[in-house]
Write a protein that holds these residues in place. Structure first.
Motif, PDB file in Angstrom:
ATOM      1  N   TRP A 174       0.831  -1.204   0.000  1.00 32.56           N
ATOM      2  CA  TRP A 174       0.000   0.000   0.000  1.00 32.56           C
ATOM      3  C   TRP A 174       0.870   1.261   0.000  1.00 32.56           C
ATOM      4  O   TRP A 174       0.617   2.200  -0.749  1.00 32.56           O
ATOM      5  N   LEU A 175       1.899   1.257   0.851  1.00 30.78           N
ATOM      6  CA  LEU A 175       2.788   2.421   0.903  1.00 30.78           C
ATOM      7  C   LEU A 175       3.529   2.611  -0.411  1.00 30.78           C
ATOM      8  O   LEU A 175       3.715   3.744  -0.874  1.00 30.78           O
ATOM      9  N   SER A 176       3.962   1.518  -1.019  1.00 31.34           N
ATOM     10  CA  SER A 176       4.641   1.607  -2.310  1.00 31.34           C
ATOM     11  C   SER A 176       3.732   2.247  -3.358  1.00 31.34           C
ATOM     12  O   SER A 176       4.156   3.127  -4.118  1.00 31.34           O
ATOM     13  N   TYR A 177       2.492   1.823  -3.383  1.00 34.02           N
ATOM     14  CA  TYR A 177       1.525   2.411  -4.307  1.00 34.02           C
ATOM     15  C   TYR A 177       1.334   3.900  -4.039  1.00 34.02           C
ATOM     16  O   TYR A 177       1.338   4.714  -4.968  1.00 34.02           O
ATOM     17  N   ARG A 178       1.179   4.240  -2.772  1.00 35.74           N
ATOM     18  CA  ARG A 178       0.982   5.657  -2.424  1.00 35.74           C
ATOM     19  C   ARG A 178       2.189   6.499  -2.799  1.00 35.74           C
ATOM     20  O   ARG A 178       2.050   7.585  -3.351  1.00 35.74           O
ATOM     21  N   TRP A 179       3.389   5.978  -2.502  1.00 36.34           N
ATOM     22  CA  TRP A 179       4.600   6.726  -2.835  1.00 36.34           C
ATOM     23  C   TRP A 179       4.754   6.897  -4.339  1.00 36.34           C
ATOM     24  O   TRP A 179       5.162   7.946  -4.817  1.00 36.34           O
ATOM     25  N   TRP A 180       4.432   5.859  -5.097  1.00 34.08           N
ATOM     26  CA  TRP A 180       4.522   5.954  -6.552  1.00 34.08           C
ATOM     27  C   TRP A 180       3.530   6.993  -7.072  1.00 34.08           C
ATOM     28  O   TRP A 180       3.858   7.809  -7.922  1.00 34.08           O
ATOM     29  N   ARG A 181       2.320   6.950  -6.538  1.00 32.25           N
ATOM     30  CA  ARG A 181       1.291   7.896  -6.971  1.00 32.25           C
ATOM     31  C   ARG A 181       1.648   9.339  -6.618  1.00 32.25           C
ATOM     32  O   ARG A 181       1.328  10.258  -7.362  1.00 32.25           O
ATOM     33  N   TRP A 182       2.330   9.547  -5.473  1.00 32.86           N
ATOM     34  CA  TRP A 182       2.719  10.894  -5.055  1.00 32.86           C
ATOM     35  C   TRP A 182       3.989  11.370  -5.744  1.00 32.86           C
ATOM     36  O   TRP A 182       4.409  12.494  -5.546  1.00 32.86           O
ATOM     37  N   GLY A 183       4.633  10.486  -6.515  1.00 35.71           N
ATOM     38  CA  GLY A 183       5.821  10.885  -7.250  1.00 35.71           C
ATOM     39  C   GLY A 183       7.127  10.606  -6.541  1.00 35.71           C
ATOM     40  O   GLY A 183       8.189  11.006  -7.034  1.00 35.71           O
ATOM     41  N   ASP A 184       7.097   9.934  -5.414  1.00 35.77           N
ATOM     42  CA  ASP A 184       8.327   9.598  -4.689  1.00 35.77           C
ATOM     43  C   ASP A 184       8.814   8.228  -5.169  1.00 35.77           C
ATOM     44  O   ASP A 184       8.598   7.205  -4.540  1.00 35.77           O
ATOM     45  N   ARG A 185       9.464   8.229  -6.334  1.00 37.43           N
ATOM     46  CA  ARG A 185       9.867   6.991  -6.992  1.00 37.43           C
ATOM     47  C   ARG A 185      10.929   6.219  -6.216  1.00 37.43           C
ATOM     48  O   ARG A 185      10.959   4.992  -6.269  1.00 37.43           O
ATOM     49  N   LEU A 186      11.785   6.892  -5.473  1.00 36.90           N
ATOM     50  CA  LEU A 186      12.844   6.216  -4.732  1.00 36.90           C
ATOM     51  C   LEU A 186      12.249   5.316  -3.641  1.00 36.90           C
ATOM     52  O   LEU A 186      12.568   4.120  -3.565  1.00 36.90           O
TER      53      LEU A 186
END
Length: 93
Positions: A58-70
């Motif tokens: 879930w966090l990975s999805y949220r980070w990807w969606r927010w633009g935090d690719r790292l």
């Protein structure tokens, strides 16, 4: 209510429900004899293993969606390591 509380409300709710279901399954596995008890125990162990992995997903999805690719890539790498380890364990037993 804080901004973070609102932002993470769904994951907080899901983790609370998961905790309660795991507790009920563990208690059932402890006190119910036979196949049903073993199944409840297996479900409790499965939930204990799955809950953190779902949270990382879930966090990975949220980070990807927010633009935090790292951070999203690190989380995805962690899930890849766990999945690879599981596959190796299943194939070599």
């Amino acid at each position: 209510m804080t901004t973070k509380r609102v932002r993470y409300e769904r994951i907080i709710w899901a983790l609370r429900i998961t905790t309660r279901v795991t507790l009920v399954a563990a208690l059932a596995g402890t006190f119910i004899p036979g196949h049903t008890g073993r199944s409840a125990s297996a479900a409790a162990v499965g939930l204990v293993i799955a809950a953190p992995l779902l949270r990382v997903s879930w966090l990975s999805y949220r980070w990807w969606r927010w633009g935090d690719r790292l951070f999203a890539s690190v989380a995805a790498s962690l899930l890849l390591v766990v999945g690879t380890g599981t596959a190796i364990a299943l194939l070599t037993r």
